[in-house]
Design a protein around this motif. Structure first.
Motif, short mmCIF file in Angstrom:
data_model
loop_
_atom_site.label_atom_id
_atom_site.label_comp_id
_atom_site.label_asym_id
_atom_site.label_seq_id
_atom_site.Cartn_x
_atom_site.Cartn_y
_atom_site.Cartn_z
N VAL A 105 86.82 108.38 40.92
CA VAL A 105 87.34 109.94 40.11
C VAL A 105 88.29 109.38 39.26
O VAL A 105 89.62 108.55 39.56
CB VAL A 105 86.74 110.67 40.63
CG1 VAL A 105 87.47 112.27 39.94
CG2 VAL A 105 85.81 111.19 41.36
N ARG A 106 88.65 109.09 37.61
CA ARG A 106 89.56 109.47 37.40
C ARG A 106 90.14 110.42 36.68
O ARG A 106 89.26 111.79 36.71
CB ARG A 106 88.79 108.42 35.57
CG ARG A 106 88.36 107.07 35.78
CD ARG A 106 88.17 105.89 35.06
NE ARG A 106 89.40 106.32 33.73
CZ ARG A 106 90.58 105.22 33.97
NH1 ARG A 106 89.87 104.25 34.86
NH2 ARG A 106 91.22 105.29 33.11
N PHE A 107 91.47 111.03 37.04
CA PHE A 107 91.91 111.76 37.37
C PHE A 107 93.22 112.34 35.49
O PHE A 107 92.94 110.57 35.27
CB PHE A 107 93.39 112.25 37.80
CG PHE A 107 92.10 113.29 39.98
CD1 PHE A 107 91.40 114.12 39.12
CD2 PHE A 107 91.43 111.87 40.80
CE1 PHE A 107 90.52 114.90 40.55
CE2 PHE A 107 90.69 112.40 41.58
CZ PHE A 107 90.41 113.46 41.61
N VAL A 108 93.12 113.27 35.36
CA VAL A 108 94.16 113.05 34.21
C VAL A 108 94.86 114.72 33.98
O VAL A 108 94.03 115.76 34.70
CB VAL A 108 93.84 113.31 32.83
CG1 VAL A 108 94.48 113.58 31.35
CG2 VAL A 108 92.88 111.64 32.18
N TRP A 109 95.63 114.46 34.51
CA TRP A 109 97.28 115.74 34.32
C TRP A 109 97.29 116.15 32.96
O TRP A 109 97.38 115.55 31.67
CB TRP A 109 98.63 115.40 35.13
CG TRP A 109 99.27 116.49 35.34
CD1 TRP A 109 100.14 116.97 34.95
CD2 TRP A 109 99.19 116.93 36.46
NE1 TRP A 109 100.93 118.37 34.83
CE2 TRP A 109 100.12 118.01 36.36
CE3 TRP A 109 97.96 116.95 37.73
CZ2 TRP A 109 99.90 119.03 37.64
CZ3 TRP A 109 98.45 118.02 38.13
CH2 TRP A 109 98.98 119.20 38.09
N LEU A 110 96.54 117.51 33.12
CA LEU A 110 97.27 118.41 31.80
C LEU A 110 98.07 118.99 32.30
O LEU A 110 98.67 119.87 33.08
CB LEU A 110 96.33 119.67 31.73
CG LEU A 110 93.90 118.32 31.81
CD1 LEU A 110 93.49 119.90 31.85
CD2 LEU A 110 94.27 117.72 30.53
N MET A 111 99.19 119.11 30.75
CA MET A 111 100.33 120.44 31.38
C MET A 111 100.69 120.71 29.34
O MET A 111 100.46 119.85 28.60
CB MET A 111 101.38 119.33 31.52
CG MET A 111 102.17 118.26 30.51
SD MET A 111 103.69 117.79 30.67
CE MET A 111 103.66 116.74 32.80
N GLY A 112 101.18 122.11 29.44
CA GLY A 112 101.79 122.13 27.68
C GLY A 112 103.18 121.55 27.49
O GLY A 112 103.62 121.37 29.11
N ALA A 113 103.25 121.96 26.77
CA ALA A 113 104.85 120.76 26.14
C ALA A 113 105.84 121.21 26.30
O ALA A 113 106.56 120.59 26.52
CB ALA A 113 104.53 121.17 24.51
N ASP A 114 106.18 122.40 26.94
CA ASP A 114 106.96 123.68 28.06
C ASP A 114 107.32 122.79 28.97
O ASP A 114 108.17 122.38 29.65
CB ASP A 114 107.04 124.60 27.86
CG ASP A 114 105.54 125.41 28.17
OD1 ASP A 114 104.16 124.22 28.81
OD2 ASP A 114 105.94 125.89 29.72
N ASN A 115 106.41 122.56 29.71
CA ASN A 115 106.17 121.63 31.04
C ASN A 115 106.79 119.45 30.56
O ASN A 115 107.17 119.40 31.39
CB ASN A 115 105.04 121.30 31.96
CG ASN A 115 104.65 122.65 32.50
OD1 ASN A 115 105.66 123.40 32.95
ND2 ASN A 115 103.46 123.14 32.67
N LEU A 116 106.53 119.55 29.90
CA LEU A 116 106.88 117.64 29.19
C LEU A 116 108.33 117.70 28.83
O LEU A 116 108.88 117.29 29.87
CB LEU A 116 106.10 117.50 27.91
CG LEU A 116 106.51 115.81 27.67
CD1 LEU A 116 106.35 115.02 28.71
CD2 LEU A 116 105.82 115.07 26.57
N SER A 117 108.65 118.94 28.57
CA SER A 117 110.43 119.72 28.54
C SER A 117 111.71 119.02 29.83
O SER A 117 112.06 118.72 29.53
CB SER A 117 110.44 120.56 27.58
OG SER A 117 109.74 121.06 26.42
#
Length: 197
Positions: A105-117
């Motif tokens: 299974v291929r997983f992709v982690w999702l986040m809002g731009a606030d978390n990338l900061s």
């Protein structure tokens, strides 16, 4: 607690982790957009037992799961307490455990731009970037700080152009994509501050 969600070999599953304290229409919106923009078969909401970066604990997990299931009704989205079941506290630990249990299974982690900061403050954040493609969804006011963040600078060569975001799930890590959305400005902290949760 619920059983672990089902996924079969070859599927691409987006993982949206968070305390969801409370879940709101903004979470629903970014989930539906992530399904479209990143070429995902499913999205799993990982309702966390607690957030190690937050000083105060969230509302009880069963309450947040119930509220999340009430608001997120989509045939390709599963609301789950995976982290409580796996007894993992940090995202990297959760991803290692999921890779062991879901071969192929291929997983992709999702986040809002606030978390990338502030991603560089997460435990083992570089391991996450090196092992799992990351889809970043821009929220109002967070675009510039996210694009200038430590993670964005260090992994600038691994960034897919917005026009290629739909292949993120098939990309080999490190790979990440940043998409701008017409975003809801709702936030869990604002809802709590108004006493609506």
């Amino acid at each position: 607690m619920t059983a672990l969600p089902f996924a079969k070999q070859g599927q691409v599953v987006g993982l949206l982790g968070g305390s969801f304290d409370p879940p709101h229409a903004g979470h629903v919106h970014i989930t539906k957009e992530a399904l479209k923009r990143f070429g995902l078969d499913h999205v799993w909401w990982l309702v966390s037992p607690g957030n190690p970066l937050k000083e105060h604990g969230p509302a009880p997990l069963p309450e947040r799961l119930q509220a999340a299931r009430a608001i997120m009704c989509h045939p390709r989205v599963v609301v789950t307490d995976v982290e409580a079941r796996l007894r993992t506290r940090y995202t990297a630990q959760t991803l290692v455990a999921l890779h062991r249990r879901y071969s192929g299974v291929r997983f992709v982690w999702l986040m809002g731009a606030d978390n990338l900061s502030q991603f560089h403050l997460w435990q083992d954040w570089r391991w996450i970037m090196d092992h799992v493609p990351v889809g970043v969804l821009a929220r109002p006011g967070d675009r510039i700080s996210a694009r200038l963040s430590k993670a964005a600078r260090i992994y600038r060569q691994a960034k897919l152009p917005g026009s290629a975001s739909h292949i993120l799930g098939q990309a080999e890590a490190p790979a990440w994509s940043f998409v701008n959305l017409p975003m809801s400005d709702q936030s869990s902290s604002a809802i709590r501050a108004r006493g609506e949760w």
